[in-house]
Design an enzyme around this catalytic site. Structure first.
Site, short mmCIF file in Angstrom:
data_model
loop_
_atom_site.label_atom_id
_atom_site.label_comp_id
_atom_site.label_asym_id
_atom_site.label_seq_id
_atom_site.Cartn_x
_atom_site.Cartn_y
_atom_site.Cartn_z
N TYR A 125 0.86 -1.19 0.00
CA TYR A 125 0.00 0.00 0.00
C TYR A 125 0.89 1.23 0.00
O TYR A 125 1.92 1.25 0.69
CB TYR A 125 -0.88 0.01 1.27
CG TYR A 125 -1.63 1.31 1.46
CD1 TYR A 125 -2.90 1.48 0.92
CD2 TYR A 125 -1.05 2.37 2.16
CE1 TYR A 125 -3.59 2.67 1.09
CE2 TYR A 125 -1.74 3.57 2.32
CZ TYR A 125 -3.00 3.72 1.78
OH TYR A 125 -3.67 4.90 1.93
N GLU A 213 -3.49 7.66 -3.78
CA GLU A 213 -3.53 6.38 -3.06
C GLU A 213 -3.35 5.26 -4.07
O GLU A 213 -4.16 5.11 -4.98
CB GLU A 213 -4.86 6.21 -2.32
CG GLU A 213 -4.84 4.99 -1.42
CD GLU A 213 -6.13 4.83 -0.63
OE1 GLU A 213 -7.20 4.68 -1.26
OE2 GLU A 213 -6.07 4.83 0.61
#
Ligand code: GDP
Ligand code: MN
Length: 403
Positions: A125, A213
């Protein structure tokens, strides 16, 4: 402003960020053509069909009409068009869209990058955000990519790596290395990740974004680092210097009432409650929403008609509020500072007449310059509006009409 994954990946690529390649399509036929082109360009023979909506959780989400997931694998060219057909035109419901879901107008046909090799691909991530409290940008990264990062943050916060970047100094090489090390990478993968982080940071700064993101960032079995997903939020206040990025706006993804309000020059944010409110000034609007809540109602919207409220803006505001079927009462709260209350009252009365029958009760609180004249205009209009002088009165009236 939010943009689609395929648009976000376009920005990333232009800054040298390595991405999972793909081509966007709006029909099953074009999806097949996209897959053919991808095969020629990248050699992939498996494809991922990805619904393009402004919401995440697509992989686990379901298309209501066909039960297909929002992200699916096609293991041959033959599977691409039928799988795209099950997504295109459907309503995708994910944990981020709410139960009403979002209509899918486009799919991204992407190369499969999870191909098996000597080692397993690994999902990470990574995000870059503006940390207003620290007046810095922050890179957040985790080895727990792919899954719900909110869960990771809530239960195992130590698994989230944070590196703050002073915007006046920029990302320093040691910072990118530190993040890559903490992700447990070594050798070529580490080098690739450091490059990835630098390009990603350049893209974030260069596009004046407030949020990037990338979940997942993938380490392929042959140690390439790729952005498989991309969620980008561009800073609205900087769009004037990015004409090309401003064009990426997709109005079909936005709330239609908010779009209409924008055209009328009103600051409107749709909410879920039952009391519509029309106020001049953002601070007063916030206070009005508080008082609505305190009196047992829920604000249906935030609406700041601005300092120069006149009959036209009041009418536009009315129309927008009334299009929301949840609205059971309207509270108009105007402070006559620059604008005079009698003029607003005239605007209210005119708008009321022009719109025709309005079934919900309207509570009007006018305070400030020419407040008495304003109250008189409303009282003499013969319309079914409830005047209120002090805010507490207004709140009590809201309570009464909702009961
Ligand atoms: P999201 O669910 O909206 O966040 O969409 P993502 O773009 O993150 O995709 C969801 C999931 O699909 C990823 O976490 C992967 O597990 C899977 N996925 C994405 N691309 C590929 C691919 O190229 N091959 C395979 N096998 N799975 C993929
Ligand atoms: Mn994702």
């Amino acid at each position: 402003m939010n943009i689609h994954e395929y648009q976000a990946k376009g920005i990333l690529k232009s800054y040298g960020v390595t991405i999972q390649e793909g081509i966007v399509a709006d029909t099953p036929e074009r999806a097949l053509e996209a897959a053919r082109t991808l095969n020629a360009d990248t050699g992939t023979s498996w494809y991922v069909v990805k619904a393009q909506i402004h919401a995440g959780g697509r992989g686990k989400g379901k298309v209501r009409e066909t039960d297909s997931n929002g992200v699916v694998l096609a293991k041959s060219l033959n599977e691409v068009a039928p799988k795209a057909e099950k997504i295109l035109g459907g309503t995708l419901v994910t944990h981020q869209t709410g139960p009403e879901g979002k209509k899918v107008n486009k799919v991204l046909i992407a190369q499969d990058v999870y191909y098996p090799g000597e080692s397993e691909p690994k999902e990470y991530y990574m995000s870059i955000l503006l940390d207003r409290a620290k007046a810095s940008n922050v890179i957040m990264a985790s080895t727990e990519g792919g899954m719900d990062i909110e869960e990771v943050a809530a239960h195992t916060p130590e698994k989230i790596i944070k590196e703050w970047i002073d915007p006046s100094v920029g990302l320093q090489p040691f910072q990118a290395r530190k993040v890559a090390f903490k992700l447990g990478l070594e050798g070529n993968a580490l080098k690739e990740m450091v490059k990835f982080i630098h390009s990603l940071y350049n893209a974030f700064i260069g596009s004046d974004s407030t949020m990037f993101e990338i979940n997942p960032v993938l380490k392929t079995s042959d140690n390439k680092i790729l952005a498989v997903d991309a969620k980008v939020n561009l800073d609205d206040n900087a769009l004037f210097r990015h004409k090309d990025l401003a064009e990426l706006r997709d109005i079909s993804e936005e709330d239609p009432l908010e779009v209409e309000a924008g055209v009328a020059g009103l600051n409107y944010v749709k909410l879920d409650g039952n009391v519509g409110c029309m106020v001049n000034g953002a601070g007063l609007a916030m206070a009005t929403m508080d008082i609505i809540k305190l009196s047992g109602g829920e604000p249906a919207n935030f609406l700041d008609v601005g300092g120069g409220a006149n009959a036209k803006t009041v009418e536009a505001g009315f129309r927008i509020i009334l299009k929301d079927p949840n609205v059971k009462a309207i509270l108009i709260n105007i402070f006559g500072g620059i604008v005079r209350c009698d003029r607003v009252a005239t605007g209210v009365v005119e708008a009321y007449k022009n719109i025709g029958e309005i079934k919900v009760p309207i509570i009007v609180r006018l305070q400030g310059t020419n407040a008495e004249e304003g109250a008189k205009i409303i009282a003499e209009s013969g319309l079914k509006v409830f005047p209120a002088i002090v805010l507490k009165d207004a709140a009590l009236k809201v309570k009464e009409v909702l009961a």
